[in-house]
Design a protein around this motif. Structure first.
Motif, mmCIF file in Angstrom:
data_model
loop_
_atom_site.group_PDB
_atom_site.id
_atom_site.type_symbol
_atom_site.label_atom_id
_atom_site.label_comp_id
_atom_site.label_asym_id
_atom_site.label_seq_id
_atom_site.Cartn_x
_atom_site.Cartn_y
_atom_site.Cartn_z
ATOM 1 N N CYS A 255 45.438 -35.568 10.124
ATOM 2 C CA CYS A 255 44.080 -35.759 10.375
ATOM 3 C C CYS A 255 43.921 -35.818 11.534
ATOM 4 N N ASP B 56 41.797 -34.610 4.060
ATOM 5 C CA ASP B 56 41.091 -33.429 4.450
ATOM 6 C C ASP B 56 39.636 -33.519 4.420
ATOM 7 N N ALA B 57 38.784 -34.827 4.246
ATOM 8 C CA ALA B 57 36.919 -34.817 5.420
ATOM 9 C C ALA B 57 36.802 -34.785 6.543
ATOM 10 N N GLN C 237 31.908 -37.613 2.432
ATOM 11 C CA GLN C 237 30.760 -36.924 3.339
ATOM 12 C C GLN C 237 30.618 -37.844 4.758
ATOM 13 N N THR D 140 34.599 -26.932 4.130
ATOM 14 C CA THR D 140 33.506 -27.618 3.031
ATOM 15 C C THR D 140 34.148 -29.347 3.053
ATOM 16 N N LEU D 141 33.712 -29.691 2.247
ATOM 17 C CA LEU D 141 34.302 -31.340 1.456
ATOM 18 C C LEU D 141 35.725 -30.958 1.060
ATOM 19 N N HIS E 68 33.374 -36.724 7.163
ATOM 20 C CA HIS E 68 33.090 -35.436 7.670
ATOM 21 C C HIS E 68 32.528 -35.253 8.690
ATOM 22 N N ASP E 69 31.312 -36.193 8.694
ATOM 23 C CA ASP E 69 30.472 -36.509 9.372
ATOM 24 C C ASP E 69 30.777 -37.343 10.727
ATOM 25 N N GLN F 60 34.975 -27.998 12.170
ATOM 26 C CA GLN F 60 33.437 -28.208 12.311
ATOM 27 C C GLN F 60 32.680 -28.634 13.780
ATOM 28 N N SER G 204 38.101 -31.327 7.819
ATOM 29 C CA SER G 204 37.007 -30.935 7.704
ATOM 30 C C SER G 204 36.118 -30.616 8.409
ATOM 31 N N GLY G 205 35.530 -32.144 9.032
ATOM 32 C CA GLY G 205 34.750 -32.391 10.011
ATOM 33 C C GLY G 205 35.224 -32.231 11.573
ATOM 34 N N LYS H 172 33.263 -35.172 12.750
ATOM 35 C CA LYS H 172 31.801 -33.958 13.521
ATOM 36 C C LYS H 172 31.641 -34.077 14.362
#
Length: 266
Positions: A89, A220-221, A57, A2-3, A60-61, A228, A224-225, A64
């Motif tokens: 990252c 972190d974002a 977000q 998650t974010l 992340h996107d 995923q 996370s991406g 991802k």
């Protein structure tokens, strides 16, 4: 996967709400300011919270979907943090002087990166007939190129999103991003120019604690991406769960990178 989360208290403790003296303000920032206290503009954190979430977000996107994030922060207090969190990252960075055409003339930049790699290969074989003077000249050139291009040497093309820590300091980077249609995330202090910023984050762009908080959350974002993205492609993340963030990012990049990058847009 998650974010990353944060609280208003964390923003306050990091001094995100402190702007500059009113004499230095940019009137275009009025919508993001709460008022003046003790001769300092106070940034409205009620605006910052949702905008920071939107920026996270976006990062992340992008990651991802296999995209690349370029962190840009060349002022003294930001420079070491930018390289640390970009590497954490598995993304890319410019933390010294921005070279004109770094994105809009990427063909020339790629040639400079190739020259850097050639210097490194030559210096590895320095015992093969080079004089001390020749070695010193190569080392100086390599060091200069590394400072300017070391953070993007493996990027393989222009990034998919820019993270900028100071709109005033990084005007050229923002201009090049907008020329190419690359979205820009930026911290906006009370003296910043919000024009051409797709994902504004109102906040202090000078304090080390504030800068570190933004960079940690954005890093972190991105992680996370990337996780995923790997999960969607069927990679088992269980065996990598105990790796440090930076090692995990490198492993994920190696796993998800195409054999020959289709993003090479020389």
């Amino acid at each position: 996967m998650t974010l990353p989360t944060f609280t208003m208290r964390e923003l306050l403790q990091a001094g995100v709400h402190f702007g500059h003296h009113p004499r230095r303000w940019n009137p275009k920032m009025d919508q993001y300011l709460f008022g003046v206290r003790n001769d300092i503009h106070i940034i409205n954190l009620e605006r910052t919270v949702p905008l920071l979430q939107q920026a996270l977000q976006a990062v992340h996107d992008v990651v991802k979907s296999g995209g690349k994030v370029l962190f840009v922060g060349t002022k003294r207090q930001a420079s070491p943090l930018v390289s640390e969190y970009a590497e954490r990252c598995g993304q890319y960075y410019v933390n010294h002087r921005w070279l004109g055409g770094m994105m809009t003339n990427y063909k020339t930049v790629k040639q400079s990166i190739q020259r850097l790699k050639e210097h490194e290969n030559t210096l590895e074989r320095a015992s093969l007939g080079l004089t001390k003077k020749e070695i010193l000249k190569l080392e100086r050139s390599r060091n200069n190129l590394t400072r300017s291009l070391g953070g993007i040497r493996e990027m393989g093309g222009t990034p998919d999103i820019l993270v900028v820590l100071d709109t005033n300091k990084e005007k050229l980077a923002i201009h090049e991003a907008k020329t190419l249609g690359i979205p820009v995330i930026s911290i906006l202090d009370s003296n910043s120019n919000p024009d051409n910023i797709d994902f504004p984050i109102p906040g202090n762009d000078d304090a080390i604690r504030s800068l570190e908080l933004y960079l940690r959350l954005i890093s972190d974002a991105a992680l996370s991406g990337m996780k995923q993205q790997m999960a969607a492609s069927g990679v088992d993340l269980g065996s990598s769960a105990e790796l440090p963030d930076e090692a995990l990012a490198l492993e994920m990049k190696a796993t998800t990178a195409p054999a020959e990058s289709s993003a090479q847009n020389a």
